[in-house]
Scaffold this active site. Structure first.
Site, short mmCIF file in Angstrom:
data_model
loop_
_atom_site.label_atom_id
_atom_site.label_comp_id
_atom_site.label_asym_id
_atom_site.label_seq_id
_atom_site.Cartn_x
_atom_site.Cartn_y
_atom_site.Cartn_z
N GLY A 205 10.44 20.98 8.69
CA GLY A 205 11.10 21.54 9.87
C GLY A 205 10.30 22.68 10.46
N CYS A 206 10.94 23.49 11.27
CA CYS A 206 10.27 24.61 11.92
C CYS A 206 9.59 25.49 10.88
CB CYS A 206 11.29 25.43 12.72
SG CYS A 206 10.59 26.92 13.46
N PHE A 207 8.32 25.81 11.12
CA PHE A 207 7.57 26.56 10.09
C PHE A 207 8.03 28.00 9.93
CE2 PHE A 207 3.80 26.32 13.37
CZ PHE A 207 4.50 27.07 14.28
N TRP A 208 8.80 28.54 10.86
CA TRP A 208 9.29 29.91 10.69
C TRP A 208 10.12 30.04 9.41
CZ3 TRP A 208 11.65 30.23 16.29
CH2 TRP A 208 10.61 30.27 17.23
N TYR B 164 18.18 31.83 16.67
CA TYR B 164 17.68 30.71 15.88
C TYR B 164 17.42 31.16 14.45
CZ TYR B 164 14.80 26.76 14.36
OH TYR B 164 14.30 25.69 13.67
#
Length: 207
Positions: free
Chosen positions: A34-37, A180
């Protein structure tokens, strides 16, 4: 609501039966979930992790930019390169955290609100030992029916890793009030602390 993590899970999933012995040299692992953050900030809060870098794997250098990867046409996955000390944490333990709290390994080409192949679940192995451990662990978890659906995580060799733009590095630490981050990523770090307290460390960003 926790995005990409089983919000009902209070206990960590079983540890891998197959794992590596403690080593003396630093090792590199690359994960996409998923989102790398969120992936980056979760691993950065783990003892034994020396460094975690957000980036792109699975495509070419020419198109390894956020704008191009977001078009879902480059073949990249948002990934995180993790340098760790195997004398302090094993590769198998990192996989356990990856499957427990970092993401939902049963979601195909998406994680929570993020949809597309760049958000797919991938383990990019950097050695034959990592490949063996990862494949054995997925087989172990599927056989035990740990998740309600089969694991869709790909296990492929790492061909290249391209660092993401600087503003993506430590994004969760730099933008803690971002909605987010609050909805999708803060719960992952909280779950790490609750399920793996012996692994948790405070992290406030790169020096």
């Amino acid at each position: 609501m926790v995005m990409g993590v089983d919000a009902a899970r209070k206990e960590p999933i079983p540890a891998p039966v197959v794992d590596e012995p403690h080593g003396a040299k630093q090792e590199t692992a690359v994960f996409a979930g998923g989102c790398f953050w969120g992936v980056q900030t979760t691993f950065e809060h783990m003892k034994g992790v020396v460094d975690a870098t957000a980036g792109y794997s699975g495509g070419s250098a020419e198109t390894a930019t956020y704008g191009q990867v977001s078009s879902e046409t480059t073949g990249h996955a948002e990934s995180v390169k993790v340098v760790f000390d195997p004398a302090k944490i094993s590769y198998g333990t990192m996989l356990r955290v990856f499957f427990s709290v970092v993401h939902d390994p049963t979601q195909l080409n998406r994680q929570g609100p993020d949809v597309g192949t760049s958000y797919r679940s991938v383990i990019f192995y950097t050695s034959p030992e990592q490949e063996k451990i990862a494949k054995a662990y997925i087989a172990q978890l599927d056989a035990a029916k740990v998740f309600p659906r089969p694991i869709v995580t790909e296990v492929v060799p790492l061909k290249a890793f391209y660092d993401a733009e600087e503003y993506h590095q430590d994004y969760a630490e730099k933008n803690p009030e971002n909605p987010y981050i609050q909805i999708c990523d803060v719960p992952k770090v909280k779950a790490l602390k609750e399920q793996f307290p012996e692994l948790f460390k405070d992290y406030t960003g790169r020096k």
